[in-house]
Scaffold this motif. Sequence first.
Motif, PDB file in Angstrom:
ATOM      1  N   SER A  62     179.473  56.367  56.818  1.00 25.13           N
ATOM      2  CA  SER A  62     180.662  56.939  57.454  1.00 25.13           C
ATOM      3  C   SER A  62     180.524  58.433  57.704  1.00 25.13           C
ATOM      4  O   SER A  62     181.259  58.994  58.522  1.00 25.13           O
ATOM      5  CB  SER A  62     181.895  56.677  56.590  1.00 25.13           C
ATOM      6  N   ILE A  63     179.604  59.111  57.008  1.00 23.38           N
ATOM      7  CA  ILE A  63     179.402  60.544  57.239  1.00 23.38           C
ATOM      8  C   ILE A  63     178.047  60.819  57.904  1.00 23.38           C
ATOM      9  O   ILE A  63     177.529  61.933  57.842  1.00 23.38           O
ATOM     10  CB  ILE A  63     179.531  61.349  55.934  1.00 23.38           C
ATOM     11  N   GLY A  64     177.503  59.803  58.531  1.00 24.53           N
ATOM     12  CA  GLY A  64     176.279  59.995  59.310  1.00 24.53           C
ATOM     13  C   GLY A  64     174.993  59.862  58.540  1.00 24.53           C
ATOM     14  O   GLY A  64     173.930  60.233  59.049  1.00 24.53           O
ATOM     15  N   LEU A  65     175.058  59.326  57.327  1.00 20.13           N
ATOM     16  CA  LEU A  65     173.855  59.151  56.503  1.00 20.13           C
ATOM     17  C   LEU A  65     173.699  57.662  56.200  1.00 20.13           C
ATOM     18  O   LEU A  65     174.084  57.170  55.136  1.00 20.13           O
ATOM     19  CB  LEU A  65     173.964  59.965  55.209  1.00 20.13           C
ATOM     20  N   ALA A  66     173.153  56.941  57.160  1.00 15.18           N
ATOM     21  CA  ALA A  66     173.099  55.483  57.075  1.00 15.18           C
ATOM     22  C   ALA A  66     172.096  54.968  56.049  1.00 15.18           C
ATOM     23  O   ALA A  66     172.221  53.839  55.567  1.00 15.18           O
ATOM     24  CB  ALA A  66     172.772  54.902  58.454  1.00 15.18           C
ATOM     25  N   ASP A  67     171.100  55.771  55.707  1.00 15.85           N
ATOM     26  CA  ASP A  67     170.103  55.358  54.725  1.00 15.85           C
ATOM     27  C   ASP A  67     170.675  55.595  53.321  1.00 15.85           C
ATOM     28  O   ASP A  67     170.864  56.746  52.920  1.00 15.85           O
ATOM     29  CB  ASP A  67     168.823  56.168  54.914  1.00 15.85           C
ATOM     30  N   PRO A  68     170.963  54.537  52.543  1.00 12.27           N
ATOM     31  CA  PRO A  68     171.580  54.722  51.224  1.00 12.27           C
ATOM     32  C   PRO A  68     170.762  55.622  50.301  1.00 12.27           C
ATOM     33  O   PRO A  68     171.335  56.402  49.539  1.00 12.27           O
ATOM     34  CB  PRO A  68     171.673  53.297  50.674  1.00 12.27           C
ATOM     35  N   ALA A  69     169.442  55.515  50.362  1.00 13.62           N
ATOM     36  CA  ALA A  69     168.605  56.340  49.486  1.00 13.62           C
ATOM     37  C   ALA A  69     168.731  57.811  49.863  1.00 13.62           C
ATOM     38  O   ALA A  69     168.817  58.694  48.983  1.00 13.62           O
ATOM     39  CB  ALA A  69     167.151  55.889  49.582  1.00 13.62           C
ATOM     40  N   TYR A  70     168.765  58.085  51.176  1.00 14.59           N
ATOM     41  CA  TYR A  70     168.903  59.471  51.614  1.00 14.59           C
ATOM     42  C   TYR A  70     170.281  60.017  51.229  1.00 14.59           C
ATOM     43  O   TYR A  70     170.409  61.159  50.775  1.00 14.59           O
ATOM     44  CB  TYR A  70     168.694  59.587  53.120  1.00 14.59           C
ATOM     45  N   PHE A  71     171.338  59.190  51.397  1.00 19.22           N
ATOM     46  CA  PHE A  71     172.676  59.621  51.025  1.00 19.22           C
ATOM     47  C   PHE A  71     172.741  59.932  49.528  1.00 19.22           C
ATOM     48  O   PHE A  71     173.343  60.927  49.114  1.00 19.22           O
ATOM     49  CB  PHE A  71     173.705  58.544  51.377  1.00 19.22           C
ATOM     50  N   SER A  72     172.113  59.094  48.708  1.00 11.29           N
ATOM     51  CA  SER A  72     172.114  59.328  47.270  1.00 11.29           C
ATOM     52  C   SER A  72     171.429  60.643  46.934  1.00 11.29           C
ATOM     53  O   SER A  72     171.915  61.423  46.096  1.00 11.29           O
ATOM     54  CB  SER A  72     171.430  58.169  46.546  1.00 11.29           C
ATOM     55  N   ARG A  73     170.294  60.944  47.602  1.00 17.16           N
ATOM     56  CA  ARG A  73     169.601  62.216  47.356  1.00 17.16           C
ATOM     57  C   ARG A  73     170.467  63.387  47.825  1.00 17.16           C
ATOM     58  O   ARG A  73     170.543  64.428  47.156  1.00 17.16           O
ATOM     59  CB  ARG A  73     168.248  62.229  48.075  1.00 17.16           C
TER      60      ARG A  73
END
Length: 293
Positions: free
Chosen positions: A259-270
């Motif tokens: 929802s904030i433009g970070l579709a890759d869960p691993a990247y969002f977590s980092r």
Amino acid sequence: MNAQLPPPFFLYGEPPRTADPDFLHVEDLAVRSRPNGWRIATHRHADLNHLILITEGGGATFYEGQEEAFAAPSLLVVPASTVHGFSWDRGTQGRVLTIATVQLEQVVSLWPEGAPLFAAPRAIALEVAESADLASDIAQIERESTWRALGQNAALQALLQLLLVRAARCAERIGADAAGSGKQVRLVARFRQLVEERYRAREPVAAYARALGVSETALRDACAAQGLSPTQIRDERAMLEAQRLLAFSAVSVAEIGASIGLADPAYFSRFFRRLCGVSPGQWRAGLARRKPG
């Protein structure tokens, strides 16, 4: 996405209803705070905005899951739809001005420079003279709104515009004291407003600079005067939305990242860990202990 946000109220504790376009209300802060033990649980208003002048005491704001302490004299700004709550020191004194969004937009249309004041919730530390001026403005608004007379709407709009100008000047003084020239402060305010509209797209700084009609260097310099970079401001706004959804919904971590433009869960977590020091799941698990009411 089916986010379960805190309850909507009209005024705090009242069932939700649509505000009249010209709705304007002033009341003593203690009216709703004292019966609730000086704590206002997190809630939101669909189409009402608050300016809360604190003249004595202090406490803490809870804006979108973030806690911030403040002390009198202060002006608290709460835009419509903001998830907010308060913990007041016992005996805190102040006045609460509530303005319908339509009414506010009419006033801002006459003085567009005032729009950034409501771009985000905030607590503005005031000087004593500033607090006295704002208290006088609010008292005049209250008097004018309680009786019908020739030119009442025109008078109220003029008084609201004056109040908005004074409040914006207070906010600008805070920014200017800490962050250089007024021109740079205004540029950063415009940038923050644009970020509010476009942060989900994860656009580069250059795209924002083009939209603002300035060079990328000018934008970076203006933000640097406030101790931040344009990227930090964009990312902090995205982080605020992520924290809001983690705190007030059951939406999955992966969906929140998307929802904030970070579709890759691993990247969002980092991304989340870099800004907050913990993972999204850890942050969500620990939040319950910090919530008011």
